[in-house]
Design an enzyme around this catalytic site. Structure first.
Site, PDB file in Angstrom:
ATOM      1  N   HIS A  92       0.844  -1.191   0.000  1.00 35.08           N
ATOM      2  CA  HIS A  92       0.000   0.000   0.000  1.00 35.08           C
ATOM      3  C   HIS A  92       0.877   1.237   0.000  1.00 35.08           C
ATOM      4  O   HIS A  92       1.869   1.312   0.724  1.00 35.08           O
ATOM      5  CB  HIS A  92      -0.932   0.042   1.213  1.00 35.08           C
ATOM      6  CG  HIS A  92      -1.868   1.207   1.162  1.00 35.08           C
ATOM      7  ND1 HIS A  92      -3.055   1.154   0.471  1.00 35.08           N
ATOM      8  CD2 HIS A  92      -1.774   2.462   1.672  1.00 35.08           C
ATOM      9  CE1 HIS A  92      -3.667   2.336   0.561  1.00 35.08           C
ATOM     10  NE2 HIS A  92      -2.907   3.136   1.289  1.00 35.08           N
ATOM     11  N   ASP A 170     -14.621   2.642   6.801  1.00 33.73           N
ATOM     12  CA  ASP A 170     -13.545   3.426   6.204  1.00 33.73           C
ATOM     13  C   ASP A 170     -13.970   4.021   4.871  1.00 33.73           C
ATOM     14  O   ASP A 170     -13.605   5.157   4.545  1.00 33.73           O
ATOM     15  CB  ASP A 170     -12.291   2.567   6.000  1.00 33.73           C
ATOM     16  CG  ASP A 170     -11.200   3.360   5.300  1.00 33.73           C
ATOM     17  OD1 ASP A 170     -10.715   4.330   5.910  1.00 33.73           O
ATOM     18  OD2 ASP A 170     -10.866   3.041   4.151  1.00 33.73           O
ATOM     19  N   ARG A 177     -13.337  12.557   4.353  1.00 28.24           N
ATOM     20  CA  ARG A 177     -12.031  13.201   4.530  1.00 28.24           C
ATOM     21  C   ARG A 177     -11.639  13.981   3.292  1.00 28.24           C
ATOM     22  O   ARG A 177     -11.045  15.066   3.370  1.00 28.24           O
ATOM     23  CB  ARG A 177     -10.958  12.157   4.845  1.00 28.24           C
ATOM     24  CG  ARG A 177     -11.037  11.574   6.246  1.00 28.24           C
ATOM     25  CD  ARG A 177     -10.149  10.349   6.378  1.00 28.24           C
ATOM     26  NE  ARG A 177      -8.769  10.639   6.058  1.00 28.24           N
ATOM     27  CZ  ARG A 177      -7.948   9.780   5.456  1.00 28.24           C
ATOM     28  NH1 ARG A 177      -8.372   8.586   5.094  1.00 28.24           N
ATOM     29  NH2 ARG A 177      -6.699  10.114   5.209  1.00 28.24           N
ATOM     30  N   SER A 192      -7.071   4.250   8.222  1.00 27.60           N
ATOM     31  CA  SER A 192      -7.702   4.004   6.930  1.00 27.60           C
ATOM     32  C   SER A 192      -6.939   2.945   6.150  1.00 27.60           C
ATOM     33  O   SER A 192      -7.516   1.973   5.659  1.00 27.60           O
ATOM     34  CB  SER A 192      -7.769   5.306   6.125  1.00 27.60           C
ATOM     35  OG  SER A 192      -8.274   5.070   4.823  1.00 27.60           O
ATOM     36  N   LYS A 196      -8.342  -1.424   5.859  1.00 31.12           N
ATOM     37  CA  LYS A 196      -8.583  -2.124   4.584  1.00 31.12           C
ATOM     38  C   LYS A 196      -7.598  -3.274   4.406  1.00 31.12           C
ATOM     39  O   LYS A 196      -7.969  -4.374   3.970  1.00 31.12           O
ATOM     40  CB  LYS A 196      -8.463  -1.150   3.411  1.00 31.12           C
ATOM     41  CG  LYS A 196      -9.613  -0.165   3.288  1.00 31.12           C
ATOM     42  CD  LYS A 196      -9.621   0.535   1.954  1.00 31.12           C
ATOM     43  CE  LYS A 196      -8.448   1.453   1.742  1.00 31.12           C
ATOM     44  NZ  LYS A 196      -8.549   2.722   2.474  1.00 31.12           N
TER      45      LYS A 196
END
Length: 432
Positions: A92, A170, A177, A192, A196
């Site tokens: 990520h 989320d 956001r 966040s 996930k």
């Protein structure tokens, strides 16, 4: 014992006034917001309070756990191929400008023999989203059932999909956001990302944490703290996790946008492409195959021998995409030329990111459609020679009325210098 009944104003007030939220308050507010008992404006107020007041590590951990618990938790521990268990590993990025690394990286890892369940996101603020980029491929869909994700992992070794039932809290908070100026919050970024990633069930995780002007957190100290927080969250949930700090002062590669970045990713998968995109793809791949326990594989070789490209073609076809169809490009363009000769100086990643957002590649409100063909092509990168009058940037959009505002964002975000300036290293550090 009487159970305390929470309400949104009380929780908001507690954080607004600098207090810490109890585990019970966090569990309640995440569940209530997920199921519509807390309104968007109330969650917006709480997000701003968190943005301004922060959270301690225990609060961040509980917030993350509550978001994971808001939806399903995937489990690929029984995934097998040819009688052997297939290791799963994911990556990520905390979000950057021109950061298309997921697109070549996922098929590289699949070609190395692991499986990547990549729950990806859409654009957030000035950064582009992997799903927006891939959906610029005609026919491509990121809306996959859990059964299809499992089938693709088994057969291809990769699936890139919208989070769907993963951490639905989320998904709702993420959209808020983006439009309430609460993106750049360490607790909210960490929770966040990790909610996930923990929900998608990968065995291990590599994080690309951005540092610099184009990152959400500008200072190296903040980015280090974010990396350490997320690594700790992963390990606490039993998922081996490490982070690589990478430079995001300058955009990655030579394109920023949606379809433009897909085209550049295809160059990388064909064995070419910009050197910085290749460098980061290979470095992250090396970390991922090591965490996945794969010995004797060379990720760089998969770009040269075409096996990564084969996996990407299979992935796109499995998800309905047509790589033979032309990628969209904005119908209107404007080119910025060099006012004098010299050397290309710094290019401000944030200025370029906002330029592309102005051109229509990003969103100003949740659910807004993006322009797949909007973006910027960077003709000269820092350190390259420049001749007077030659192109430096080309801006693309389908809505020409956007060009003036986009040009204003770009103005002052680049320079031409005499002589060479030192080039910053792309890889800053590794945090495990």
């Amino acid at each position: 014992m009487t159970q305390f009944t929470f309400d949104a104003p009380t929780v908001i007030r507690a954080k607004r006034d600098g207090g810490r939220l109890s585990d019970e308050a966090i569990d309640w507010v995440i569940d209530a917001y997920t199921h519509g008992r807390v309104a968007d404006e109330q969650m917006s107020a709480l997000l701003m309070a968190i943005f301004l007041r922060g959270m301690d590590r225990a609060e961040i951990s509980r917030w993350t756990t509550a978001m994971v618990a808001s939806g399903v938790h995937l489990d690929f521990s029984d995934l097998r191929r040819d009688g052997h268990r297939l290791p799963t590993v994911d990556k990520h990025s905390t979000g950057g400008v021109g950061d298309k690394i997921t697109i070549p990286l996922v098929p590289v890892i699949a070609a190395c023999g692991a499986a990547v369940p990549q729950a990806a996101g859409r654009g957030l603020g000035h950064t582009g989203g992997t799903l927006d980029k891939l959906e610029s491929i005609p026919g491509f869909t990121a809306e996959l059932s859990n059964a299809q994700v499992r089938q693709q992992l088994s057969e291809i070794g990769a699936a890139i999909f919208a989070a769907g039932e993963l951490a639905p809290a989320d998904r709702k908070i993420y959209a808020l956001r983006d439009v309430t100026a609460t993106v750049e919050s360490l607790p909210l970024i960490a929770s966040s990302v990790m909610s996930k990633k923990l929900a998608e069930g990968a065995d291990s995780l590599v994080l690309d944490v951005k540092v610099g002007r184009g990152a959400f957190l500008k200072t190296e100290a903040e980015s280090r703290e974010l990396a350490a927080t997320m690594v700790e969250l992963g390990k606490a949930h039993g998922v081996p996790t490490l982070a690589v700090l990478t430079d995001m002062n300058v955009p990655l590669g030579r394109t920023v946008g949606n379809a433009l970045e897909v085209a550049e990713s295809l160059e990388v998968l064909a064995g070419g492409g910009p050197s910085d995109v290749v460098e980061l793809t290979v470095r992250l791949a090396q970390e991922m195959v090591e965490l996945a326990g794969l010995d004797g594989v060379d990720p760089a070789q998969t770009l040269q021998d075409g096996t990564a490209m084969d996996r990407f073609r299979a992935l796109v076809a499995a998800q309905g995409g047509d790589l033979a169809a032309p990628l969209p490009i904005g119908a209107h363009s404007e080119t910025v030329t060099a006012p004098r000769s010299g050397t290309m100086g710094d290019i401000d990643a944030m200025a370029v990111g906002l330029t592309v957002w102005r051109l229509g590649a990003g969103r100003a409100r949740p659910g807004q459609r993006v322009q797949f063909g909007a973006g910027v092509r960077i003709h000269r990168r820092p350190g390259e020679p420049v001749a007077a009058g030659e192109p430096l940037f080309t801006l693309y959009t389908d809505t020409p009325e956007r060009i003036a505002a986009a040009m204003a964002e770009l103005d002052g975000g680049w320079s031409i210098v005499d002589g060479a300036e030192p080039i910053r290293p792309l890889i800053i550090d590794r945090i495990a």
